[in-house]
Write a protein that holds these residues in place. Sequence first.
Motif, short mmCIF file in Angstrom:
data_model
loop_
_atom_site.label_atom_id
_atom_site.label_comp_id
_atom_site.label_asym_id
_atom_site.label_seq_id
_atom_site.Cartn_x
_atom_site.Cartn_y
_atom_site.Cartn_z
N HIS A 162 61.65 9.27 63.97
CA HIS A 162 62.62 8.20 63.70
C HIS A 162 63.86 8.80 63.03
CE1 HIS A 162 60.93 8.58 59.68
NE2 HIS A 162 62.01 7.96 59.23
N ASP B 209 67.12 7.64 60.09
CA ASP B 209 67.59 6.65 59.13
C ASP B 209 69.11 6.65 59.16
OD1 ASP B 209 64.91 6.09 57.90
OD2 ASP B 209 65.04 8.22 57.47
N ASN C 133 69.34 10.47 52.83
CA ASN C 133 68.30 10.26 51.82
C ASN C 133 67.76 11.58 51.29
OD1 ASN C 133 66.90 10.81 54.16
ND2 ASN C 133 65.76 8.90 54.18
N TRP D 87 67.63 16.22 54.63
CA TRP D 87 68.08 16.74 55.93
C TRP D 87 69.40 16.07 56.27
CZ3 TRP D 87 63.28 14.62 54.92
CH2 TRP D 87 63.15 13.27 55.15
N HIS E 109 63.43 12.77 62.34
CA HIS E 109 62.35 13.50 61.66
C HIS E 109 61.04 12.77 61.85
CE1 HIS E 109 64.37 10.73 58.88
NE2 HIS E 109 63.20 10.52 58.31
FE LIG Z 1 62.86 8.59 57.36
#
Ligand SMILES: [Fe+2]
Length: 317
Positions: free
Chosen positions: A143, A145, A149, A211, A217
């Motif tokens: 997935h 985002d 993060n 990342w 990821h």
């Molecule tokens: Fe994630």
Amino acid sequence: LVSVETHEPLAHWSPALGAALTSSVIRSHHRLAELSEFADDRLPALLDRHPREKLQAYAPGASGVSDWPAVDLGAADGAALLDAVSLGTLWLNVIDVDAFDEQARALQARLFDEIARVVPDLLPGTMGSTLLISSPGASVPFHLDPEPNVLWQLQGRKRIYMYPAANDAFVTRETREDLFAGYAREFADYESDFDEAALIEEVAAGDLIAWPQNGPHRIVNLEGMNVTLSTIFQTRRSRRRRRVYCANRFLNRSLHLPARSTAEHGLASTMKVGAFGAARRLGLARPGTPPAISAELRLDASGQIEPLTTPIQAEFV
Ligand SMILES: [Fe+2]
């Protein structure tokens, strides 16, 4: 266990790490696992107080990397949930833990201050925390985002597969647009040969990893019950990227104008983002609502995860 009041830094950040955060894979160390905020003895009450619509529960299939069925938690209390995590295959996302737990909120504020020292365009008020509590054998499918993060590992060990960001061969531009504009959830189609291009890292308690923004990821737990803090945030650059993708989606799909460039600088980009902002203010471009989640499994009173005869709408959003 020591109190969060101590004034030593909670994590090791440097100008180099700050400059690479959101655009590269970075690793560093933190001491959150030494603190009491997310220690085992606080978790049952923290889960009891947390609203169920912000408590995502999934039972990742043993088979595979793209199976992420939602679980209805029924009447299970925090202690029962933790038992189910340690004994079964369950993944809990305690969304917005900072909004419902004062200690988490105070901790997040300190993490933000430390990152802001090395990331000058970090935007105040954009940080949010999710506590991930997951079984030893659990995994998260492929997935991406929308926002940047940082993952702070507190307990257990996990392996993270990270794939090239902003690369149509892994996730199409249209899918990224849908995600940024709020029309899609974060999961994307996965093929096993993607792994040939993956960077693979492992984290244990005291490690942090991040990342590139939007980098796809997937995560595989390796050992022990895993407790992980995930903090999202926006920088001026990441906000600009979101606006560019949202503008492209609006121009392509609502106005049928070709807008493919994801350039974040320059006159064309600025005009496009400005036009989109105006359309939003006029109510012509509304943020999307991602599809509802239905639960096909439930946690029964004995802590077993069982199929539901009829799927129901998940309690969480
Ligand atoms: Fe994630």
